[in-house]
Every structure is written in structure tokens, then in C-alpha cells.
Design a protein around this motif. Structure first.
Motif, short mmCIF file in Angstrom:
data_model
loop_
_atom_site.label_atom_id
_atom_site.label_comp_id
_atom_site.label_asym_id
_atom_site.label_seq_id
_atom_site.Cartn_x
_atom_site.Cartn_y
_atom_site.Cartn_z
N PRO A 72 37.86 44.15 41.05
CA PRO A 72 36.07 44.18 40.38
C PRO A 72 35.34 42.81 40.72
O PRO A 72 34.56 43.69 40.38
N PHE A 73 36.30 41.74 40.62
CA PHE A 73 34.69 40.96 40.23
C PHE A 73 34.98 40.44 42.08
O PHE A 73 33.98 39.12 42.07
N GLY A 74 35.25 40.22 43.27
CA GLY A 74 35.34 40.89 44.51
C GLY A 74 33.22 40.08 44.80
O GLY A 74 33.49 39.29 45.66
N ALA A 75 32.46 40.83 44.70
CA ALA A 75 31.29 40.81 44.97
C ALA A 75 30.62 39.96 43.32
O ALA A 75 28.85 39.84 44.02
N LEU A 76 31.47 38.99 43.15
CA LEU A 76 30.06 38.66 42.45
C LEU A 76 30.39 36.99 42.48
O LEU A 76 31.13 36.75 43.17
N ASP A 77 29.46 36.33 42.35
CA ASP A 77 29.34 34.88 42.51
C ASP A 77 30.43 34.20 41.26
O ASP A 77 30.56 34.51 40.55
N ALA A 78 30.47 33.33 41.62
CA ALA A 78 30.93 32.54 40.77
C ALA A 78 31.91 31.82 39.60
O ALA A 78 32.87 32.81 38.72
N MET A 79 30.28 31.84 38.60
CA MET A 79 29.95 31.35 37.95
C MET A 79 30.67 32.90 36.58
O MET A 79 30.77 33.07 36.08
N THR A 80 29.41 34.12 37.48
CA THR A 80 29.77 35.83 36.90
C THR A 80 31.49 36.00 36.94
O THR A 80 31.89 36.73 35.87
N LYS A 81 31.71 35.60 37.33
CA LYS A 81 33.40 36.17 38.11
C LYS A 81 34.06 35.04 36.66
O LYS A 81 35.29 36.11 36.15
N ILE A 82 34.11 34.48 36.32
CA ILE A 82 35.11 33.87 35.22
C ILE A 82 33.99 34.37 34.08
O ILE A 82 35.57 35.02 33.27
N GLN A 83 33.10 35.07 33.78
CA GLN A 83 32.79 35.36 32.76
C GLN A 83 33.65 36.81 32.41
O GLN A 83 33.54 37.48 31.68
N MET A 84 33.56 37.59 33.71
CA MET A 84 34.01 38.89 33.76
C MET A 84 35.15 38.82 33.74
O MET A 84 35.33 39.80 32.58
N ILE B 267 46.25 47.65 36.06
CA ILE B 267 46.69 46.39 37.17
C ILE B 267 45.50 46.25 37.49
O ILE B 267 45.14 47.10 37.88
N LEU B 268 45.57 45.24 37.50
CA LEU B 268 44.81 43.77 38.52
C LEU B 268 44.84 43.71 40.02
O LEU B 268 45.71 43.17 39.47
N VAL B 269 44.27 44.04 40.88
CA VAL B 269 44.26 43.35 42.42
C VAL B 269 43.17 42.89 42.30
O VAL B 269 42.56 43.13 42.61
N THR B 270 44.05 41.12 42.87
CA THR B 270 43.16 40.47 43.86
C THR B 270 43.52 39.51 44.92
O THR B 270 44.98 39.60 44.94
N HIS B 271 42.78 38.66 44.73
CA HIS B 271 42.98 37.88 46.48
C HIS B 271 42.71 36.75 46.25
O HIS B 271 43.17 35.43 46.42
N ASP B 272 42.23 36.07 44.92
CA ASP B 272 42.44 35.44 44.32
C ASP B 272 43.26 34.73 42.88
O ASP B 272 43.82 35.34 42.26
N ILE B 273 44.35 33.46 43.56
CA ILE B 273 45.50 33.37 42.95
C ILE B 273 45.04 33.23 41.40
O ILE B 273 45.41 33.77 39.97
N ASP B 274 43.84 31.97 41.22
CA ASP B 274 43.45 32.36 39.85
C ASP B 274 43.35 32.77 39.21
O ASP B 274 43.50 32.68 37.57
N GLU B 275 42.53 34.02 39.37
CA GLU B 275 42.19 35.17 38.97
C GLU B 275 44.16 35.68 38.21
O GLU B 275 43.69 36.48 37.10
N ALA B 276 44.37 35.73 39.39
CA ALA B 276 46.06 37.19 38.79
C ALA B 276 46.32 36.08 37.42
O ALA B 276 46.92 36.90 37.15
N ILE B 277 46.95 34.90 37.64
CA ILE B 277 46.91 34.18 36.90
C ILE B 277 46.24 34.47 35.74
O ILE B 277 46.92 34.30 34.94
N TYR B 278 45.53 33.92 35.97
CA TYR B 278 44.41 33.89 34.22
C TYR B 278 44.39 35.01 33.83
O TYR B 278 44.70 35.13 32.32
N LEU B 279 44.74 35.96 34.84
CA LEU B 279 44.51 37.90 33.39
C LEU B 279 45.91 38.06 33.19
O LEU B 279 46.11 38.78 32.23
N GLY B 280 46.95 37.84 34.37
CA GLY B 280 48.59 38.56 33.66
C GLY B 280 48.96 38.09 33.08
O GLY B 280 49.06 37.22 32.87
N ASP B 281 50.06 39.04 32.44
CA ASP B 281 51.27 38.83 31.91
C ASP B 281 52.34 39.10 33.45
O ASP B 281 53.07 37.96 32.88
N GLU B 282 51.84 39.40 34.14
CA GLU B 282 53.01 39.24 35.18
C GLU B 282 52.47 38.93 36.11
O GLU B 282 51.23 39.96 36.59
#
Lengths: 283, 262, 317
Positions: free
Chosen positions: B166-178, B194-209
Motif C-alpha cells: 500500500p505504501f510502495g508509491a509513496l516517498d520515504a518520509m510519507t511511507k513511515i508516517q503511513m 494482512i500486508l504484502v510488501t518487499h520492504d523488510i523494515d516495513e514488514a517487521i515494523y508492522l507485523g505480529d508475524e
């Protein structure tokens, strides 16, 4: 970062007081310059034309001078004749075009949305489409006589295909992403058509309407050249038969001006309706 | 602010396989996926491009219906798209000719006008865009538009929210805010996400798993729990360790470039 | 070759004359029985004969037009030397600046121009036309006839509903009921009268001679007066042949006029073929000129006396 405030104040040049009159004058000049670029070429052509007529290089019966044409234009306007013919042609266009829209829009939508309708009408439409409306004139005279219906029929034929084709295209080009969205939101088919397909197709439909109106306008003139006692096409034909080339040209110019006016009006309507579309201005 | 939420249900996937038939041949997108997602959890699925993670999400959403295997939500099978399973796409997909309000209300049906108005207002407030109710999408920034999309999905009280990069099209700053936004919303709504991403940081930041997927054909390589308390610190040792772990799964070869140099 | 044509056309627009091939004479006609003598002369090779006497090796280039106005356009573009057309289009052409001289008449025939109505129509007299739909070809010599007929009946153009139709469409419109009456010229009158479909309400008898004209450009006449005279002499020979052998003449020119020989013979009966211009012909043309000016079809007057060139042919040869 430089101070924003400092950059917005116009700095007066040395020795020159910042005069509001000078500012206004400069603005008027720049507006004038824009306007001048717009008409410059036309004015140049007319000037050269008038010169050539004045020195006798252009024979009046073949190409009358701009002044003579202006004269005739004035005479026809003052006598009310020009507006009468213009009004008649315009009314014919409105009639034919309205019918074209009433047929073309729903049919286009049906074809765009339903494969069955598309396939069953495809052959007939593809065969009819390439026939120029003008070629229908002999049939039209046989079926409808030389009265109004025949001309309205020709105009209808001219306007209906652009409207139809562009409407179908507009619907077919519905963004697949919105289609998916509508599925995910379980939007009913009716709502889907009304709120997703049609608004999305609106830019293409507007193009179809604009083009359709232009073609209708061209057709009314053609229809009138053949069998009419009024209208701009008739004005041209009449001028031709009486070897009054100035009248022919007045007719032609009026047709051109009306066409341009219609286009301007439609584009304004389009930008009002399709507010979300951003287009390239060619700058 | 209390919003009545839909009751989330557990999602069961498996065993799931999906093959695309193209003119050039078959593409095995997914192979033997088995996942159990309890209700109310936030699950991140991470993988490289083309690993099939989006395909998996679309199958759960009901947008892809041809597959081998089974997907059930609360015991019931999935046969097509449904308001129960809301979707946030990578593009906001707001209808440009409708106002923000109208967009949010787009999925709502068979409700009295006042109720619709109230629901919309509540959800705009949830995503912090109340003052933009009458604006049009082209007047919003990327992040704001995506927030409207989130409001639109949530207003229908889904049992499950699926977020496809969902945040793939946003810039780095906005992404973190979102990312912070979506967490906040999840904590209020308690909807399974359920969030699908290629951003490892994002996956860890958000997910329970974090579900780590292999490259094509996509399978579940491993499922890593993220036992870190929220709000998570991206520089904390626990976070960094997880990042390293997942990173290794994708970039194992590059970790020892000079291993043979003495 | 094509570039030459384009350049010539551009030059014609501005200078009003195309490069004339010196050994060519360009004649413009319409497929009408009124021009029969010239067609006879063509088929009998009398035209070639007469021309060969004054300029051996000269070729005739024929162009056929559907009506007067297109012929005028061709003259304006400098493409014709001699033309056969009605008094009205000829006057219009002269008035807007096509520099022609009137060198002869093709024919005269007051009964070849008439106001007709359906055979079963209740109309018996032009007076009854008030409020009716009447067709005429605007810009043709029929328009003048209608004005004269109405005048005689005490009516004006405002008393009728005028419909502008080409000659060929008038009778079909009468028969279909779209109009009540209309002015037509031969061969339409004979054709439909013989089929008993129409009747004549009034014709040119006593009011209009129904003459059609032979014109030539001043340029051509000043350079080649002998050729013009040759054409007129051939015309006379054709006329004599028609008088003595109408059936044979009709067979001969059936193709040039697109008419069946029987019908042609009928029409011949109503026409007098004599190219010589008499005083009463000049008077008739002057009346037409005056009428056209009053209705605004002629914007500039035509001095008929100086337009007429009577010296190219005289009675007796």
C-alpha cells in the motif's frame, strides 16, 4: 533560503518611480501582445489579399476583394438574410444532432457493456460507417422528399457515428483498476455503470460529441448544396448560380465562424463537466 | 471515539497452489502455501518481486478464483470478492469524479442517509482527513489519498483487511508516517490485517508475524514471530536482529564477500 | 505535364486566361434540342469543313455542361471560346465580368418555355396560382417567364410560394403532389404532354420569345473572327438540314441530346433555328436584362446594344 517577502516586491529601477499607471499599461501591452499573436497571420493574409485585388492582380469574379466581401457581409447582415440562413442551418444541425445523440449514446453504451449487443450490431455498423453521409443524399431525397426531414436525416447520419464510436471506446477503456475496486466493494452492476463506467467514459464521450457536432455541421452544408431553399449551404449555391462569388465567400466564412464558435462552446462545457481531467496545453 | 467494528475471523489457507497459463507456457506462481492467520492479528508477508505474494493476496481477496487448494475465512470458503475482505491497492484507486466523502461512502449500501453520513465522518476522522471531506482526489497528496482508501475499506467493517504494497508509491518520509498511521488504525479497529510488501523494515515494523516467501514458485520459507512491543524502535537490537535474519534469507551470498581474503 | 497544369491553373486564377492551343477552338454546349443545328453540323462534319476553310488543321474541343451556371464558371476560368446558353445565365456572366459578345441566337420558340401543371389539376388559369407552390429554376430564363405570367395575371411573386428546382425535377414534383405548378423548358414539355401527364397553363407566346444565345469571348473574337463566322455558317447549314430532314436530323443527334428521335422531332416543331439577331430579339433581351436588374440577380447593368455583335452573320449567309 532567501526571504520570500523580498522576492515578491517589484524592485523599481533607478530613477523610475513605481507608478500604478505604468504597471497597468505594461499589463495591457502584454495582453495586447498575446491577442496580436493570435490574429497576426490572418490579418497579414487579408492585407496582402486586399492589396493584390486593388492593383488588379486578382480578378473580382474569381476572387473578390476583402472589402467587397465585407460589403456583402454587411448588406446580408443588415437585411437580416444572413441570420435567417444561419438560424435555419443551425436549427437543422440541432435537430439532426440531437437525434444522433439520442441514438448514439444509448446504443454506444449498450454495445460497450454487452457483448451480445456488440456482436449482433457489429457487421451492420461496420458496413454503414464508411459510407459518407453525403452519399445518402439521393436516397434521402427519394424517401423524405426535398423537405426538412431529408436534411435532418443526413445530419443525423453524420453525427451518429463519431458519437457511437467514441462512446463505445470510452466504455471499453474503463480503467481495469476501477473494475477490480468495484468488485471488491461488491458494487451492484447498476451502480457500477452509473458511478464508475459512465463518468470514466465521459471524456471520450465528450470528444465524440464535439466531433459529432462538427461532422453534423459539415453535413448540413452539404445537404443544403443539393436541395434547399434556405440555409448557409443554399446561400453558397445561390451565389454560385448567380456568379456572385462574394456571396459564396460570405457563406463560407459564416460557416467557418459558426463551426469555430460551436467548438469553443463545447470545449468550455467539457472542461466544466470533466473537471478532474488534466490535459497537456502544448506549452 | 468508539466505532463498532466487525468481528474478525480466522483465515486458513492451504494447501494452496496457483499456476498461470500464458501463451509462452505455464508459470507456477504459488506452491503448497499453508498459513493460519488468527483473528485480529497483523501479518506481514515479505518477498521479492515476482514471488507470488500479490497473487496470494488477490486469491484471499477473491480476485483470482482459479487455484488448487483451499482458502477459508471463519470456516466459510471464498468464492469471489466481498466487502468482508477489504483491499487496499498500491494505487489509491479513488474515483476522480467523486469527492473524498463520496469515495469513502462508495461501498456502503442500503443504509439511511444519516447513518452513511455519520459513518463517513467517523472514518474520515479516524484517518485524520475530516477537513478534506469535500475535496477531490486530484487535490490530495499521495499519502492523503491512500488514507482515504483506507477509510473507504474500513467503513464497510471488513473481517479482514488486505494491503497490497500500500505504501510502495509513496516517498520515504510519507511511507513511515503511513506505517505509523496504519498501526494506529489497526489498534483502534482490531481488524485482521494482512500486508504484502518487499520492504523488510516495513514488514517487521508492522507485523505480529512476518511470513517470508521464497522466489517463484512462491512458498512459505518461514514464519517469524515479532515479539517486540509497539511502538517499535527500528534501531533496537531485537529489530536489527530480525532484519538481519530476514535479510539473510534473500541475500545470503553477498554477506561474505571477502571471506577468502586473509 | 502535371506541374504545367497546376501552374496554368494558378495563372488562370489571377490573369483569367489559360494558354490556348493555337489550333484549337473550345465550344461549350448543353445536351438540349435547342442547340440541334450545331450537333447536326458536328455529326455531318460541316463544322470541321467550314473551320478547315479558314484555318486548316484546327480541332474542335467540345465540353458539355448540365446547365448555364457551370458553363459560366468554365468561361470565368478562361477555358471556353464559344458557348451556347440561356439568356439569363449569359447576362449574369457578362454582368460579373466575363468578357463575351453575343454573336448569334441558337433558336427561338415561345412555346418551348411554359408554366405547366398536372394534367388532372383543377388549375385552369395562372390567376388561380395565388397561394400555391410554384417551382422555377432560379437563375434560369424560366424565372423571367414566371414573372411575366404572374404580372399578366395580376399577381406578384409574393402571392405564391416559390420553390427552387432544377428543370428535370419540376414535373416529378408536380406528379408527386409536392408542388402545384412549375416553369419548365423543352424537352420536358413535349415529353410529359405526349404522355398526357401535364398541361400548359401559359407559355411565352406573346410575352417572351424563348431565345437562347451563342456567345464568344471578346478575346477569341478579336483574334479569330473568321473561325467564329465559320461556326455560325455551319450552324445555318445544320438548321437548314433540320428544316428539310427533321427525322434524319433527329436520328443523327439523338446521342448528343440524350433524347429519343421521336421526341426530338416533336420539339423541332416548336423551334425556329436562325442564328441571325433581329431588332425584336435585342428588345426581348433588353426586357430580360431590365427584369433581372429589378430582382437583384444582376448587380451591374449590361449594355445590351454594345454586347451584341451582329456583324458575324447576316441574313442570306
Amino acid at each position: 533560503m532567501t526571504s520570500q517577502a523580498a522576492m515578491t516586491i517589484e524592485q523599481p529601477r533607478e530613477g523610475e518611480p513605481l507608478n500604478p499607471f505604468i504597471k497597468a499599461f505594461r499589463m495591457a501591452l502584454s495582453k495586447l501582445r498575446d491577442g496580436a499573436v493570435y490574429v497576426a497571420l490572418s490579418v497579414l493574409i487579408v492585407a496582402v489579399w486586399q492589396y493584390l485585388s486593388a492593383i488588379g492582380f486578382l480578378k473580382p469574379m474569381l476572387l473578390p476583394s476583402p472589402l467587397k466581401i465585407g460589403d456583402t457581409l454587411l448588406a446580408l447582415t443588415l437585411s437580416g438574410e444572413l441570420f435567417r440562413h444561419l438560424g435555419i442551418s443551425f436549427l437543422r444541425v440541432l435537430e439532426g444532432f440531437a437525434i444522433a445523440a439520442l441514438v448514439g449514446l444509448p446504443l454506444g453504451i449498450a454495445i460497450g457493456l454487452s457483448r451480445v449487443v456488440d456482436q449482433s450490431t457489429d457487421l451492420l455498423l461496420q458496413l454503414t460507417k464508411p459510407i459518407p453521409p453525403i452519399a445518402w443524399i439521393p436516397l434521402s431525397i427519394l424517401w423524405f422528399g426535398i423537405g426538412e426531414s431529408g436534411k435532418v436525416f443526413i445530419i443525423f447520419l453524420g453525427g451518429v457515428f463519431p458519437i457511437l464510436i467514441n462512446t463505445v471506446d470510452g466504455i471499453r477503456q474503463t480503467d481495469q483498476r476501477y473494475v477490480e475496486l468495484a468488485r471488491v466493494l461488491e458494487v451492484t452492476r447498476g451502480r457500477f455503470i452509473l458511478k464508475v463506467v459512465l463518468p470514466g467514459a465521459l471524456p471520450a464521450i465528450m470528444t465524440g460529441i464535439r466531433v459529432g457536432l462538427m461532422v453534423s455541421w459539415i453535413c448540413v452544408v452539404a445537404a443544403e448544396l443539393i436541395a434547399a431553399t434556405s440555409g448557409l449551404g443554399y446561400l453558397i449555391m445561390d451565389g454560385r448560380q448567380l456568379m456572385q462569388t462574394d456571396q459564396v465567400l460570405v457563406g463560407m466564412l459564416t460557416i467557418g465562424a459558426m463551426g469555430k464558435l460551436l467548438d469553443v462552446v463545447l470545449r468550455a462545457a467539457e472542461s466544466r463537466l470533466v473537471t478532474w481531467k488534466t490535459t497537456f496545453q502544448g506549452k | 471515539m468508539t466505532i463498532a467494528t466487525a468481528v474478525s475471523e480466522p483465515l486458513h489457507i492451504g494447501p494452496l497452489s496457483k499456476t498461470f497459463t500464458l501463451p509462452s507456457g505455464s508459470v507456477h506462481a504459488l506452491r503448497d502455501i499453508e498459513l493460519d492467520i488468527p483473528a485480529g492479528r497483523f501479518i506481514s508477508i515479505v518477498g521479492t518481486s515476482g514471488c507470488g505474494k500479490s497473487t496470494l493476496l488477490r486469491i484471499i481477496a477473491g480476485l483470482e478464483t482459479q487455484y488448487d487448494g483451499q482458502v477459508t475465512l471463519g470456516g466459510a470458503g471464498i468464492s469471489g470478492p466481498s466487502l468482508d475482505r477489504g483491499v487496499i491497492f498500491q494505487e489509491h484507486r479513488l474515483l476522480p469524479w467523486l469527492t473524498v466523502e463520496a469515495n469513502v461512502a462508495f461501498g456502503l449500501k442500503n443504509l439511511p442517509k444519516d447513518e452513511i453520513r455519520q459513518l463517513v465522518a467517523e472514518h474520515l476522522d479516524l484517518v485524520g482527513l475530516t477537513s478534506f471531506a469535500k475535496a477531490y482526489p486530484h487535490q490530495l497528496s499521495g499519502g492523503m489519498a491512500q488514507r482515504v482508501a483506507i477509510a473507504r475499506a474500513l467503513v464497510n467493517k471488513p473481517k479482514l483487511l488486505l494491503l497490497d504494497e500500500p505504501f510502495g508509491a509513496l516517498d520515504a518520509m510519507t511511507k513511515i508516517q503511513m506505517q505509523q498511521e496504519i498501526l494506529r488504525i489497526w489498534e483502534v479497529e482490531q481488524t485482521t490485517m494482512i500486508l504484502v510488501t518487499h520492504d523488510i523494515d516495513e514488514a517487521i515494523y508492522l507485523g505480529d508475524e512476518v511470513v517470508v516467501m521464497s522466489a517463484r514458485p512462491g512458498t512459505v520459507k518461514m514464519v517469524l514471530p515479532v515479539p517486540l512491543p509497539r511502538p517499535r524502535d527500528r534501531t533496537s537490537p531485537g529489530f536489527v536482529a530480525l532484519r538481519k535474519r530476514i535479510y539473510h534469507e534473500f541475500f545470503a551470498e553477498l554477506e561474505q564477500p571477502f571471506a577468502y581474503k586473509i | 505535364m502535371k506541374l504545367n497544369r497546376i501552374l496554368a491553373a494558378a495563372a488562370a486564377l489571377f490573369i483569367g486566361a489559360t494558354a490556348v492551343q493555337a489550333d484549337e477552338i473550345r465550344i461549350a454546349t448543353q445536351p438540349m434540342p435547342h442547340y440541334a443545328p450545331l450537333f447536326v453540323a458536328k455529326q455531318k462534319k460541316w463544322l470541321d469543313d467550314e473551320l478547315a476553310k479558314v484555318k486548316p488543321g484546327i480541332e474542335v474541343k467540345w465540353t458539355s455542361f448540365a446547365a448555364g451556371p457551370p458553363m459560366n464558371e468554365s468561361f470565368a476560368a478562361g477555358q471556353q471560346d464559344i458557348g451556347l446558353l440561356g439568356d439569363t445565365p449569359a447576362l449574369i456572366g457578362k454582368s460579373v465580368g466575363i468578357d463575351t459578345r453575343l454573336i448569334g441566337l441558337t433558336s427561338s420558340g415561345p412555346t418551348t418555355l411554359a408554366l405547366v401543371t398536372g394534367a388532372g389539376s383543377p388549375l385552369k388559369d395562372p390567376k388561380e396560382l395565388k397561394g400555391k407552390k410554384v417551382a422555377v429554376t432560379k437563375g434560369s430564363y424560366g424565372q423571367h417567364l414566371l414573372a411575366l405570367v404572374l404580372e399578366k395575371a395580376g399577381l406578384t411573386q409574393n402571392d405564391i410560394e416559390l420553390v427552387n428546382l432544377p428543370n428535370a425535377e419540376v414535373v416529378p414534383a408536380i406528379l408527386s403532389g409536392a408542388i402545384d405548378a412549375g416553369v419548365v423548358w423543352e424537352p420536358v414539355i413535349s415529353k410529359f404532354e405526349s404522355q398526357k401527364l401535364i398541361k400548359v397553363l401559359a407559355d411565352g407566346t406573346g410575352i417572351k420569345k424563348g431565345i437562347l444565345l451563342i456567345v464568344g469571348t471578346s478575346d477569341f473574337l478579336s483574334k479569330n473572327p473568321d473561325e467564329a463566322k465559320a461556326v455560325l455558317r455551319a450552324y445555318v447549314r445544320g438548321a437548314e438540314f433540320i428544316r428539310s430532314n427533321p427525322k434524319e436530323a433527329a436520328e443523327l443527334i439523338s446521342g448528343d441530346t440524350n433524347l429519343a428521335p421521336d421526341l426530338l422531332v416533336q420539339v423541332f416543331g416548336r423551334l425556329a433555328f436562325n442564328p441571325v439577331i433581329h431588332d425584336d430579339d435585342v428588345a426581348d433581351i433588353k426586357r430580360t436584362e431590365a427584369y433581372l436588374r429589378t430582382v437583384g440577380i444582376l448587380k451591374a447593368p449590361v449594355d445590351v446594344d454594345s454586347w451584341v455583335e451582329r456583324g458575324l452573320i447576316t441574313e442570306g449567309k
